[in-house]
Design a protein around this motif. Structure first.
Motif, PDB file in Angstrom:
ATOM      1  N   ILE A  37       6.878  18.816  66.238  1.00 35.02           N
ATOM      2  CA  ILE A  37       7.778  18.047  67.458  1.00 35.02           C
ATOM      3  C   ILE A  37       8.050  16.830  66.864  1.00 35.02           C
ATOM      4  O   ILE A  37       7.345  16.201  66.080  1.00 35.02           O
ATOM      5  N   CYS A  38       9.241  16.073  67.224  1.00 34.90           N
ATOM      6  CA  CYS A  38       9.657  14.804  66.814  1.00 34.90           C
ATOM      7  C   CYS A  38       9.283  13.587  67.760  1.00 34.90           C
ATOM      8  O   CYS A  38       9.742  14.064  69.019  1.00 34.90           O
ATOM      9  N   ILE A  39       8.884  12.757  67.517  1.00 34.73           N
ATOM     10  CA  ILE A  39       8.489  11.452  68.562  1.00 34.73           C
ATOM     11  C   ILE A  39       8.968  10.318  67.813  1.00 34.73           C
ATOM     12  O   ILE A  39       9.143  10.085  66.703  1.00 34.73           O
ATOM     13  N   ASP A  40       9.206   9.289  68.887  1.00 35.27           N
ATOM     14  CA  ASP A  40       9.758   8.132  68.469  1.00 35.27           C
ATOM     15  C   ASP A  40       8.686   7.108  68.674  1.00 35.27           C
ATOM     16  O   ASP A  40       8.094   6.950  69.689  1.00 35.27           O
ATOM     17  N   THR A  41       8.246   6.470  67.635  1.00 33.57           N
ATOM     18  CA  THR A  41       6.993   5.557  67.729  1.00 33.57           C
ATOM     19  C   THR A  41       7.213   4.746  66.718  1.00 33.57           C
ATOM     20  O   THR A  41       8.111   4.345  65.987  1.00 33.57           O
ATOM     21  N   ASN A  42       6.212   3.567  66.678  1.00 36.44           N
ATOM     22  CA  ASN A  42       6.185   2.456  65.758  1.00 36.44           C
ATOM     23  C   ASN A  42       5.353   2.692  64.440  1.00 36.44           C
ATOM     24  O   ASN A  42       4.349   3.282  64.785  1.00 36.44           O
ATOM     25  N   ARG A  43       5.827   2.451  63.350  1.00 35.72           N
ATOM     26  CA  ARG A  43       5.104   2.902  62.039  1.00 35.72           C
ATOM     27  C   ARG A  43       4.728   1.541  61.486  1.00 35.72           C
ATOM     28  O   ARG A  43       5.700   0.679  61.422  1.00 35.72           O
ATOM     29  N   VAL A  44       3.655   1.415  61.046  1.00 38.12           N
ATOM     30  CA  VAL A  44       2.998   0.264  60.254  1.00 38.12           C
ATOM     31  C   VAL A  44       3.416   0.342  58.852  1.00 38.12           C
ATOM     32  O   VAL A  44       2.874   1.062  58.304  1.00 38.12           O
ATOM     33  N   TYR A  45       4.292  -0.639  58.335  1.00 32.19           N
ATOM     34  CA  TYR A  45       4.751  -0.468  56.930  1.00 32.19           C
ATOM     35  C   TYR A  45       3.748  -1.224  56.029  1.00 32.19           C
ATOM     36  O   TYR A  45       3.564  -0.772  55.051  1.00 32.19           O
ATOM     37  N   ASP A  46       3.217  -2.228  56.685  1.00 29.76           N
ATOM     38  CA  ASP A  46       2.360  -3.305  55.726  1.00 29.76           C
ATOM     39  C   ASP A  46       1.698  -4.390  56.638  1.00 29.76           C
ATOM     40  O   ASP A  46       2.128  -4.281  57.856  1.00 29.76           O
ATOM     41  N   SER A  47       0.409  -4.534  56.462  1.00 23.38           N
ATOM     42  CA  SER A  47      -0.375  -5.348  56.936  1.00 23.38           C
ATOM     43  C   SER A  47      -1.220  -6.067  56.263  1.00 23.38           C
ATOM     44  O   SER A  47      -1.618  -5.695  54.866  1.00 23.38           O
ATOM     45  N   TYR A  72       5.595  -6.365  53.281  1.00 15.79           N
ATOM     46  CA  TYR A  72       6.910  -5.063  53.086  1.00 15.79           C
ATOM     47  C   TYR A  72       7.239  -4.470  54.412  1.00 15.79           C
ATOM     48  O   TYR A  72       6.148  -3.976  55.035  1.00 15.79           O
ATOM     49  N   GLY A  73       8.481  -4.646  54.636  1.00 15.51           N
ATOM     50  CA  GLY A  73       8.852  -3.979  55.868  1.00 15.51           C
ATOM     51  C   GLY A  73       9.783  -3.058  55.908  1.00 15.51           C
ATOM     52  O   GLY A  73      10.755  -2.585  56.716  1.00 15.51           O
ATOM     53  N   SER A  74      10.217  -2.475  54.449  1.00 16.67           N
ATOM     54  CA  SER A  74      11.294  -1.764  54.324  1.00 16.67           C
ATOM     55  C   SER A  74      12.713  -2.090  54.452  1.00 16.67           C
ATOM     56  O   SER A  74      12.621  -3.402  54.906  1.00 16.67           O
ATOM     57  N   ASP A  75      13.644  -1.612  54.567  1.00 19.14           N
ATOM     58  CA  ASP A  75      15.066  -1.996  54.468  1.00 19.14           C
ATOM     59  C   ASP A  75      15.879  -1.118  55.563  1.00 19.14           C
ATOM     60  O   ASP A  75      15.836   0.175  55.126  1.00 19.14           O
ATOM     61  N   GLY A  76      16.567  -1.947  56.308  1.00 22.85           N
ATOM     62  CA  GLY A  76      17.316  -0.970  57.273  1.00 22.85           C
ATOM     63  C   GLY A  76      18.738  -1.640  57.790  1.00 22.85           C
ATOM     64  O   GLY A  76      18.259  -3.148  58.125  1.00 22.85           O
ATOM     65  N   ASN A  77      19.736  -1.131  58.045  1.00 19.65           N
ATOM     66  CA  ASN A  77      21.026  -1.688  58.328  1.00 19.65           C
ATOM     67  C   ASN A  77      21.647  -1.300  59.889  1.00 19.65           C
ATOM     68  O   ASN A  77      22.581  -1.234  60.052  1.00 19.65           O
ATOM     69  N   ASP A  96      10.396   1.024  64.564  1.00 18.67           N
ATOM     70  CA  ASP A  96      10.739   2.070  65.169  1.00 18.67           C
ATOM     71  C   ASP A  96      11.093   3.347  64.395  1.00 18.67           C
ATOM     72  O   ASP A  96      12.151   3.119  63.562  1.00 18.67           O
ATOM     73  N   VAL A  97      10.448   4.584  64.194  1.00 23.88           N
ATOM     74  CA  VAL A  97      11.023   5.593  63.403  1.00 23.88           C
ATOM     75  C   VAL A  97      10.625   6.808  64.035  1.00 23.88           C
ATOM     76  O   VAL A  97       9.975   6.820  65.102  1.00 23.88           O
ATOM     77  N   GLN A  98      11.112   8.053  63.885  1.00 24.08           N
ATOM     78  CA  GLN A  98      11.259   9.159  64.373  1.00 24.08           C
ATOM     79  C   GLN A  98      10.325   9.876  63.206  1.00 24.08           C
ATOM     80  O   GLN A  98      10.760  10.083  62.282  1.00 24.08           O
ATOM     81  N   MET A  99       9.256  10.462  63.576  1.00 20.29           N
ATOM     82  CA  MET A  99       8.339  11.077  62.877  1.00 20.29           C
ATOM     83  C   MET A  99       7.960  12.520  63.354  1.00 20.29           C
ATOM     84  O   MET A  99       7.962  12.954  64.509  1.00 20.29           O
TER      85      MET A  99
END
Length: 283
Positions: A20-30, A120-125, A219-222
């Motif tokens: 299943i696909c969920i919309d959640t928060n992903r931690v990219y760096d900490s 690091y937080g990745s890149d998105g537009n 916010d990512v779909q996983m």
């Protein structure tokens, strides 16, 4: 109180029913930090300053974080990295002594300090549009989300390590011209009196120890494996038990009456590390 048990299968891959696909928060760096902030000035209201002018010594009673302002900005020429600027506002409670035999007077002051980290937080537009449900009306449009990741800060209450009376020039001043209204109004409302007391000779400097965890998330779909629905198997208990029956189930607190005589090897041997220059004044 009844336990909320759920009949969830184990993590055996043979039990996976679907993906299943969920919309959640992903931690990219900490990152996690342990900072010792030395010689921070405690800003006092006019009421607190009057007490300090007649005091000979002070003792720190405790500290409480009122708020933390968080700003996220892109790092130039370093794609995917962001600087997280943190500004902490801390209320410090102190006991002011006019003489050794007199009862101390309580003083509440403000300490503020800044902290910065690069993650690091990745890149998105993309731009994210969403709506919220309004009963008996049209859905309201939420604010547009930009492409920057969100920063989350976790911290515990600071540890007050030292407090002493000093001259104003001996402190690490973290607010320039505090009497000109640089302190936010919602912070000022947490204190009695006004901070417009620039002309003062005595001041208080404190040393605080603070632990923080900073995260960058998006916010990512996983796609995740789904085993089955978790259905509770235990019935809710609505009966009120006898208080004495509950008390009889509590284990006798032996350690409270007979403290253990074994000491933790790591509790007293290591001195508290002090980070020189962590307050930003170059000391």
């Amino acid at each position: 109180m009844a336990d909320n048990n759920r009949n969830c299968p184990d993590t055996n891959l043979n039990h996976i029913k679907e993906a299943i696909c969920i919309d959640t928060n992903r931690v990219y760096d900490s990152c996690a930090d342990k900072d010792c902030l030395a010689d921070l000035r405690v800003y006092l209201t006019d009421r607190g300053q009057c007490i300090l002018d007649n005091a000979s010594s002070v003792k720190c009673r405790g500290a409480e974080i009122l708020n933390c302002l968080v700003e996220v900005e892109k790092v130039p020429f370093n794609k995917g990295f962001y600087s997280v600027d943190l500004t902490f506002f801390v209320k410090v409670m102190l006991d002011a002594y006019t003489c050794p035999t007199a009862q101390p007077n309580l003083i509440e002051g403000l300490v503020t300090f800044g902290k910065k980290c690069i993650l690091y937080g990745s890149d998105g537009n993309v731009k994210v549009f969403s709506s919220s449900y309004v009963e008996n009306g049209f859905d309201d449009q939420n604010a547009i989300c930009n492409a920057n990741p969100r920063a989350k800060v976790q911290t515990v209450e600071p540890i007050c390590l030292n407090a002493e009376i000093c001259r104003v020039c001996d402190c690490c001043n973290t607010i320039n011209d505090c009497c000109d209204g640089n302190i936010p109004n919602y912070i000022c409302r947490c204190f009695e009196g006004s901070f417009n007391n620039c002309e003062c000779e005595k001041a208080i400097k404190v040393t605080l120890g603070i632990f923080t965890i900073v995260q960058l998330e998006r916010d990512v779909q996983m796609l995740i494996p789904a085993y089955d629905f978790c259905v509770p198997t235990k019935e809710c208990c609505c009966e009120t038990e006898d208080p004495c029956d509950i008390f009889r189930k509590i284990t006798f607190p032996v350690d409270e009456f007979f403290p253990p005589n074994q000491r933790d090897n790591n509790s007293c041997n290591d001195p508290i590390p002090y980070s020189k220059g962590s307050c930003g004044c170059g000391k």
